[in-house]
Design a protein around this motif. Sequence first.
Motif, PDB file in Angstrom:
ATOM      1  N   GLN A  80      53.798  55.390 -29.831  1.00 30.25           N
ATOM      2  CA  GLN A  80      53.878  55.555 -28.309  1.00 30.25           C
ATOM      3  C   GLN A  80      52.505  55.684 -27.604  1.00 30.25           C
ATOM      4  O   GLN A  80      52.308  55.257 -26.486  1.00 30.25           O
ATOM      5  CB  GLN A  80      54.710  56.536 -28.225  1.00 30.25           C
ATOM      6  N   LEU A  81      51.678  56.489 -28.298  1.00 26.75           N
ATOM      7  CA  LEU A  81      50.334  56.697 -27.479  1.00 26.75           C
ATOM      8  C   LEU A  81      49.529  55.418 -27.562  1.00 26.75           C
ATOM      9  O   LEU A  81      48.977  55.185 -26.347  1.00 26.75           O
ATOM     10  CB  LEU A  81      49.619  57.731 -28.535  1.00 26.75           C
ATOM     11  N   CYS A  82      49.497  54.551 -28.451  1.00 26.60           N
ATOM     12  CA  CYS A  82      48.818  53.207 -28.420  1.00 26.60           C
ATOM     13  C   CYS A  82      49.755  52.383 -27.316  1.00 26.60           C
ATOM     14  O   CYS A  82      48.738  51.923 -26.416  1.00 26.60           O
ATOM     15  CB  CYS A  82      48.975  52.455 -29.640  1.00 26.60           C
ATOM     16  N   THR A  83      50.844  52.399 -26.953  1.00 23.06           N
ATOM     17  CA  THR A  83      51.328  51.698 -26.022  1.00 23.06           C
ATOM     18  C   THR A  83      50.943  52.181 -24.690  1.00 23.06           C
ATOM     19  O   THR A  83      50.624  51.490 -23.541  1.00 23.06           O
ATOM     20  CB  THR A  83      52.817  51.713 -26.222  1.00 23.06           C
ATOM     21  N   ASN A  84      50.918  53.515 -24.744  1.00 20.55           N
ATOM     22  CA  ASN A  84      50.589  54.132 -23.258  1.00 20.55           C
ATOM     23  C   ASN A  84      49.228  53.953 -22.999  1.00 20.55           C
ATOM     24  O   ASN A  84      48.660  53.740 -21.839  1.00 20.55           O
ATOM     25  CB  ASN A  84      50.930  55.672 -23.439  1.00 20.55           C
ATOM     26  N   LEU A  85      48.149  54.004 -23.967  1.00 14.89           N
ATOM     27  CA  LEU A  85      46.986  53.696 -23.886  1.00 14.89           C
ATOM     28  C   LEU A  85      46.757  52.323 -23.348  1.00 14.89           C
ATOM     29  O   LEU A  85      45.845  52.070 -22.470  1.00 14.89           O
ATOM     30  CB  LEU A  85      46.057  53.951 -24.987  1.00 14.89           C
ATOM     31  N   SER A  86      47.521  51.446 -23.710  1.00 13.80           N
ATOM     32  CA  SER A  86      46.958  49.737 -23.629  1.00 13.80           C
ATOM     33  C   SER A  86      47.737  49.708 -21.878  1.00 13.80           C
ATOM     34  O   SER A  86      47.283  48.803 -21.375  1.00 13.80           O
ATOM     35  CB  SER A  86      47.944  49.129 -24.415  1.00 13.80           C
ATOM     36  N   ARG A  87      48.636  50.544 -21.580  1.00 10.57           N
ATOM     37  CA  ARG A  87      49.119  50.322 -20.253  1.00 10.57           C
ATOM     38  C   ARG A  87      48.122  50.930 -19.320  1.00 10.57           C
ATOM     39  O   ARG A  87      48.115  50.288 -18.285  1.00 10.57           O
ATOM     40  CB  ARG A  87      50.224  51.155 -20.063  1.00 10.57           C
ATOM     41  N   HIS A  88      46.869  51.658 -20.007  1.00 12.57           N
ATOM     42  CA  HIS A  88      46.160  52.090 -18.765  1.00 12.57           C
ATOM     43  C   HIS A  88      44.695  51.288 -19.156  1.00 12.57           C
ATOM     44  O   HIS A  88      43.450  51.701 -18.812  1.00 12.57           O
ATOM     45  CB  HIS A  88      45.552  53.561 -19.187  1.00 12.57           C
ATOM     46  N   GLY A  89      44.809  50.106 -19.914  1.00 11.56           N
ATOM     47  CA  GLY A  89      43.771  49.248 -20.126  1.00 11.56           C
ATOM     48  C   GLY A  89      42.827  49.610 -21.236  1.00 11.56           C
ATOM     49  O   GLY A  89      41.736  48.827 -21.213  1.00 11.56           O
ATOM     50  N   THR A  90      43.390  50.112 -22.205  1.00 14.90           N
ATOM     51  CA  THR A  90      42.368  50.488 -23.287  1.00 14.90           C
ATOM     52  C   THR A  90      43.254  49.662 -24.576  1.00 14.90           C
ATOM     53  O   THR A  90      44.401  49.621 -24.690  1.00 14.90           O
ATOM     54  CB  THR A  90      42.820  51.934 -24.102  1.00 14.90           C
ATOM     55  N   GLN A  91      42.275  49.214 -25.359  1.00 20.37           N
ATOM     56  CA  GLN A  91      42.654  48.338 -26.324  1.00 20.37           C
ATOM     57  C   GLN A  91      42.810  49.504 -27.665  1.00 20.37           C
ATOM     58  O   GLN A  91      41.742  50.249 -27.953  1.00 20.37           O
ATOM     59  CB  GLN A  91      41.307  47.444 -26.927  1.00 20.37           C
ATOM     60  N   ALA A  92      44.128  49.827 -28.160  1.00 20.87           N
ATOM     61  CA  ALA A  92      44.315  50.741 -28.928  1.00 20.87           C
ATOM     62  C   ALA A  92      45.027  50.377 -30.360  1.00 20.87           C
ATOM     63  O   ALA A  92      45.865  49.291 -30.167  1.00 20.87           O
ATOM     64  CB  ALA A  92      45.208  51.672 -28.300  1.00 20.87           C
ATOM     65  N   GLU A  93      44.528  50.954 -31.424  1.00 18.60           N
ATOM     66  CA  GLU A  93      45.035  50.716 -32.869  1.00 18.60           C
ATOM     67  C   GLU A  93      45.509  51.862 -33.293  1.00 18.60           C
ATOM     68  O   GLU A  93      45.075  52.945 -33.064  1.00 18.60           O
ATOM     69  CB  GLU A  93      43.813  50.064 -33.509  1.00 18.60           C
ATOM     70  N   ASP A  94      46.684  51.701 -34.152  1.00 19.65           N
ATOM     71  CA  ASP A  94      47.251  52.730 -34.983  1.00 19.65           C
ATOM     72  C   ASP A  94      46.686  52.715 -36.277  1.00 19.65           C
ATOM     73  O   ASP A  94      46.841  51.571 -36.940  1.00 19.65           O
ATOM     74  CB  ASP A  94      48.693  52.706 -34.626  1.00 19.65           C
ATOM     75  N   VAL A  95      46.238  53.712 -36.611  1.00 16.33           N
ATOM     76  CA  VAL A  95      45.442  53.696 -38.019  1.00 16.33           C
ATOM     77  C   VAL A  95      46.140  54.961 -38.857  1.00 16.33           C
ATOM     78  O   VAL A  95      46.093  56.082 -38.240  1.00 16.33           O
ATOM     79  CB  VAL A  95      43.862  53.877 -37.976  1.00 16.33           C
ATOM     80  N   SER A  96      46.614  54.930 -40.120  1.00 15.49           N
ATOM     81  CA  SER A  96      47.012  55.841 -40.931  1.00 15.49           C
ATOM     82  C   SER A  96      46.139  55.797 -42.110  1.00 15.49           C
ATOM     83  O   SER A  96      45.958  54.768 -42.976  1.00 15.49           O
ATOM     84  CB  SER A  96      48.547  55.736 -41.130  1.00 15.49           C
ATOM     85  N   LYS A  97      45.444  56.818 -42.704  1.00 10.97           N
ATOM     86  CA  LYS A  97      44.708  57.137 -43.746  1.00 10.97           C
ATOM     87  C   LYS A  97      45.116  58.142 -44.820  1.00 10.97           C
ATOM     88  O   LYS A  97      45.487  59.271 -44.198  1.00 10.97           O
ATOM     89  CB  LYS A  97      43.346  57.068 -43.366  1.00 10.97           C
ATOM     90  N   MET A  98      45.026  58.055 -45.903  1.00 13.67           N
ATOM     91  CA  MET A  98      45.163  59.213 -46.865  1.00 13.67           C
ATOM     92  C   MET A  98      43.808  59.924 -47.035  1.00 13.67           C
ATOM     93  O   MET A  98      42.654  58.981 -46.811  1.00 13.67           O
ATOM     94  CB  MET A  98      45.540  58.884 -48.302  1.00 13.67           C
ATOM     95  N   ALA A  99      43.775  61.174 -46.973  1.00 17.42           N
ATOM     96  CA  ALA A  99      42.433  61.965 -47.195  1.00 17.42           C
ATOM     97  C   ALA A  99      41.532  61.713 -48.062  1.00 17.42           C
ATOM     98  O   ALA A  99      42.165  61.672 -49.523  1.00 17.42           O
ATOM     99  CB  ALA A  99      42.538  63.461 -46.983  1.00 17.42           C
ATOM    100  N   LYS A 100      40.415  61.177 -47.888  1.00 18.33           N
ATOM    101  CA  LYS A 100      39.230  61.088 -49.021  1.00 18.33           C
ATOM    102  C   LYS A 100      38.483  62.230 -49.013  1.00 18.33           C
ATOM    103  O   LYS A 100      37.674  62.332 -47.911  1.00 18.33           O
ATOM    104  CB  LYS A 100      38.470  59.725 -48.861  1.00 18.33           C
ATOM    105  N   GLY A 101      38.760  63.169 -49.771  1.00 17.07           N
ATOM    106  CA  GLY A 101      38.185  64.501 -49.865  1.00 17.07           C
ATOM    107  C   GLY A 101      38.912  65.362 -48.766  1.00 17.07           C
ATOM    108  O   GLY A 101      40.089  65.509 -48.729  1.00 17.07           O
ATOM    109  N   SER A 102      38.321  65.892 -47.640  1.00 14.22           N
ATOM    110  CA  SER A 102      38.895  66.802 -46.818  1.00 14.22           C
ATOM    111  C   SER A 102      39.455  65.932 -45.390  1.00 14.22           C
ATOM    112  O   SER A 102      38.970  64.757 -45.372  1.00 14.22           O
ATOM    113  CB  SER A 102      37.940  67.666 -46.207  1.00 14.22           C
TER     114      SER A 102
END
Length: 153
Positions: A80-102
């Motif tokens: 939803q945040l990415c959709t909102n950002l794109s409506r404001h002219g921002t190219q947004a990507e949603d990224v999920s990562k497992m922690a590597k270290g902290s």
Amino acid sequence: DGSNMIHPDVIALRSGKPVLVVPHRDPSSDLARRVVIAWDGKRAAARAVGEAMQLFGPFADASVLRVGSQDASADYWARQLCTNLSRHGTQAEDVSKMAKGSVAQTILDHCADFKADLLVMGAYEHSKFSEDILGGTTNDVLSSLIIPCFMAH
């Protein structure tokens, strides 16, 4: 003696106002064009994003980063945040990562990989006392920060 020094994270916590922490950087470089948003789906992160958008205007590119195990609610709100950002002219990507270290190091590594010029994050979703005693993402990010960080509590 640094014991009387007020830290920016404490200012954000006690004042209720967002704080921009700027480590030494090239003054000619852009700010808030390529942004990493450390997203955990909580109130402080949402507030930081809203305040940053008001202050800096639309970002050119944003990476909404979630670190850790999958969470259906955080995943939904990140999209939803990415959709909102794109409506404001921002190219947004949603990224999920497992922690590597902290978690903090994973966030900072992603900032470097994305070539971000600003990190936006919430501060202290846990108590300041537990962050000081046990350590925490806010403290860890600030101790190794190489790009400006906009944070809100």
